[in-house]
Design an enzyme around this catalytic site. Structure first.
Site, PDB file in Angstrom:
ATOM      1  CD  GLU A   1      -2.701  -1.477   2.360  1.00 15.37           C
ATOM      2  OE1 GLU A   1      -2.737  -0.604   3.246  1.00 15.37           O
ATOM      3  OE2 GLU A   1      -3.348  -2.530   2.413  1.00 15.37           O
TER       4      GLU A   1
ATOM      5  CB  CYS B   1       3.240   7.647   2.828  1.00 16.28           C
ATOM      6  SG  CYS B   1       3.561   6.543   4.179  1.00 16.28           S
TER       7      CYS B   1
ATOM      8  CB  CYS C   1       7.224  -4.706   9.287  1.00 12.11           C
ATOM      9  SG  CYS C   1       8.579  -3.937  10.220  1.00 12.11           S
TER      10      CYS C   1
ATOM     11  CB  CYS D   1       5.868  -1.857  16.514  1.00 13.19           C
ATOM     12  SG  CYS D   1       7.591  -1.510  16.105  1.00 13.19           S
TER      13      CYS D   1
ATOM     14  CB  CYS E   1       2.700  -1.050  13.846  1.00 11.08           C
ATOM     15  SG  CYS E   1       2.933  -0.991  12.065  1.00 11.08           S
TER      16      CYS E   1
ATOM     17  CG  LEU F   1      12.166   7.764  21.260  1.00  9.08           C
ATOM     18  CD1 LEU F   1      13.471   7.008  21.103  1.00  9.08           C
ATOM     19  CD2 LEU F   1      12.419   9.147  21.857  1.00  9.08           C
TER      20      LEU F   1
ATOM     21  CB  CYS G   1       0.881   6.502  10.932  1.00  8.75           C
ATOM     22  SG  CYS G   1       1.296   8.110  10.344  1.00  8.75           S
TER      23      CYS G   1
HETATM   24  N1  SAH Z   1       9.189   1.026   9.987  1.00  9.93           N
HETATM   25  C1  SAH Z   1       9.382   2.437   9.946  1.00  9.93           C
HETATM   26  C2  SAH Z   1       8.496   3.154   8.948  1.00  9.93           C
HETATM   27  C3  SAH Z   1       7.065   2.707   8.850  1.00  9.93           C
HETATM   28  S1  SAH Z   1       6.051   3.048  10.249  1.00  9.93           S
HETATM   29  C4  SAH Z   1       9.216   3.038  11.326  1.00  9.93           C
HETATM   30  O1  SAH Z   1       8.740   2.358  12.228  1.00  9.93           O
HETATM   31  O2  SAH Z   1       9.582   4.201  11.487  1.00  9.93           O
HETATM   32  C5  SAH Z   1       5.792   4.789  10.075  1.00  9.93           C
HETATM   33  C6  SAH Z   1       5.347   5.487  11.340  1.00  9.93           C
HETATM   34  O3  SAH Z   1       4.025   5.100  11.727  1.00  9.93           O
HETATM   35  C7  SAH Z   1       6.227   5.201  12.545  1.00  9.93           C
HETATM   36  O4  SAH Z   1       6.638   6.420  13.129  1.00  9.93           O
HETATM   37  C8  SAH Z   1       5.334   4.446  13.483  1.00  9.93           C
HETATM   38  O5  SAH Z   1       5.691   4.677  14.823  1.00  9.93           O
HETATM   39  C9  SAH Z   1       3.971   5.012  13.127  1.00  9.93           C
HETATM   40  N2  SAH Z   1       2.869   4.158  13.498  1.00  9.93           N
HETATM   41  C10 SAH Z   1       2.836   2.813  13.461  1.00  9.93           C
HETATM   42  N3  SAH Z   1       1.632   2.357  13.880  1.00  9.93           N
HETATM   43  C11 SAH Z   1       0.892   3.451  14.172  1.00  9.93           C
HETATM   44  C12 SAH Z   1      -0.438   3.633  14.637  1.00  9.93           C
HETATM   45  N4  SAH Z   1      -1.227   2.598  14.834  1.00  9.93           N
HETATM   46  N5  SAH Z   1      -0.882   4.901  14.845  1.00  9.93           N
HETATM   47  C13 SAH Z   1      -0.078   5.955  14.566  1.00  9.93           C
HETATM   48  N6  SAH Z   1       1.175   5.844  14.113  1.00  9.93           N
HETATM   49  C14 SAH Z   1       1.663   4.600  13.931  1.00  9.93           C
HETATM   50 FE1  SF4 Z   2       7.564  -2.176  11.334  1.00  6.47          FE
HETATM   51 FE2  SF4 Z   2       5.311  -0.952  12.029  1.00  6.47          FE
HETATM   52 FE3  SF4 Z   2       7.318  -1.096  13.754  1.00  6.47          FE
HETATM   53 FE4  SF4 Z   2       7.541   0.495  11.610  1.00  6.47          FE
HETATM   54  S1  SF4 Z   2       6.096   0.725  13.299  1.00  6.47           S
HETATM   55  S2  SF4 Z   2       9.060  -0.954  12.413  1.00  6.47           S
HETATM   56  S3  SF4 Z   2       6.393  -0.738  10.125  1.00  6.47           S
HETATM   57  S4  SF4 Z   2       6.182  -2.840  12.953  1.00  6.47           S
END
Ligand code: SAH
Ligand code: SF4
Length: 341
Positions: free
Chosen positions: A91, A104, A111, A115, A118, A215, A333
């Site tokens: 996507e 984006c 991934c 996290c 996410c 972070l 995000c």
């Molecule tokens: N893997 C990379 C880039 C993709 S995630 C990373 O983690 O930076 C892009 C951004 O989306 C990151 O800053 C992450 O913290 C944020 N993100 C992930 N899940 C989210 C959510 N459910 N709500 C808001 N931001 C989220």
């Molecule tokens: Fe992967 Fe989502 Fe964590 Fe970014 S925020 S590193 S996409 S699991």
């Protein structure tokens, strides 16, 4: 060969070595490919006299691209679902700005960082994208759809520093002024914070490239709960990598901080965050959490956001509030991957 994965100098040397041709022909192909009316290389005027070259290009060039199989728009934000050659889906999100757009992009199917907050992280890792699959997202939007793409952010599916070489090659391809013309200062690589890979990126010495670090927590206990990778690479290692990262004058590192209600937004967290930041040149983006499907966490209310925002300001942290548009179409995000095969 696939033009989406090649820089201009690489194309020139292929023309020289494989076809015994000079820069004139390579430039004609490159220009034609990045022109809006491109169909196939044999249409290019400069090749009309050489049937042999036409034949070689017809058999050597791989022109198929991932195709857009779904497109939805909400609040002006458009989410595209691409189907890759092997059937997997990724996507890409187009965010309109004043006169242009930010795109984006995804760099992996899924991934492996896991996290907790996410959606992509919960899918697990399926595979890395190639440089051409990364670039094709921007090519389709800018050249095929004719949208004025000014900025590119690696904030879609996947962890860019866990797919290092293709991501670096994609930056090199995208920045060429004769092609997509997205300069490094308009490209943001957003990372979960892998210290050794941040050091590798530092060695490229690309001070114009924008680096964002997710972070999301003020201390190791909270971060390890939200982001399992922190158990392997705790905050002191991340901080030391950031301290050594080369930046152009006036440039800063972006800290992404997803505010999750009651988890990482206490008053004491703001001061712990200040301790972590210390004198690092950073700007913090505060992003309200978008609950993913079946999420154990809650989104902050307007009042929660205002309170934590104020606390960060009191700590003299440079902070910007980010709205996360497109939640209704799961384009915000951390929500990407919901349409994946
Ligand atoms: N893997 C990379 C880039 C993709 S995630 C990373 O983690 O930076 C892009 C951004 O989306 C990151 O800053 C992450 O913290 C944020 N993100 C992930 N899940 C989210 C959510 N459910 N709500 C808001 N931001 C989220
Ligand atoms: Fe992967 Fe989502 Fe964590 Fe970014 S925020 S590193 S996409 S699991």
């Amino acid at each position: 060969m696939n033009l989406l994965g090649l820089t201009y100098p690489q194309l020139v040397s292929i023309f020289r070595e494989r076809y015994g041709r000079g820069e004139f022909h390579a430039a004609a192909l490159y220009r034609g490919f990045y022109g809006s009316a491109f169909r196939e290389p044999t249409d290019i005027e400069a090749f009309s006299a050489s049937h042999r070259l036409q034949g070689q290009l017809r058999s050597d060039l791989e022109l198929s691209r991932p195709v857009v199989v779904a497109q939805t728009t909400e609040d002006g934000v458009t989410k595209l679902v691409f189907r890759l050659q092997d059937g997997h889906r990724i996507e890409t999100v187009v965010i309109p700005m004043a006169n242009h757009a930010t795109v984006c992009i995804s760099c992996q199917v899924g991934c492996r960082m896991g996290c907790q907050f996410c959606h992509t992280g919960q899918m697990g890792w399926v595979r890395n994208l190639s440089a051409e699959e990364i670039v094709s997202q921007v090519y389709t939007i800018k050249i095929a759809m004719g949208i004025d793409v000014r900025n590119v952010v690696f904030m879609g599916m996947g962890e860019p520093l866990d797919n290092f070489d293709p991501v670096v090659q994609a930056v090199r391809v995208m920045e060429d002024q004769r092609g997509l013309n997205i300069a490094k200062r308009r490209i943001t690589v957003s990372t979960v914070g892998l210290p050794h890979q941040i050091e590798r990126l530092a060695q490229l010495n690309w001070p114009q490239l924008k680096l964002a670090v997710s972070l999301n927590a003020p201390n190791d206990a909270v971060r390890s709960e939200l982001m399992p990778i922190n158990r392997k690479y705790p905050l002191d290692q991340l901080k030391s990598a950031l301290q050594h990262y080369p930046l152009a004058r006036g440039n800063t590192i972006f800290i992404e901080y997803v505010q999750i209600k009651g988890v990482n937004d206490k008053r004491s967290h703001a001061s712990q965050l200040k301790d972590f930041i210390g004198d690092l040149p950073v700007k913090l983006n505060l992003i309200p959490y978008n609950p993913r499907r079946h999420s154990p966490y809650q989104a902050p209310t307007e009042t929660d956001i205002e309170r934590f925002h104020q606390a960060l300001i009191e700590e003299k942290i440079f902070v910007r509030l980010r709205s996360s548009k497109g939640a209704g179409i799961r384009a915000a995000c951390g929500q990407l991957g919901a349409s994946s095969a």
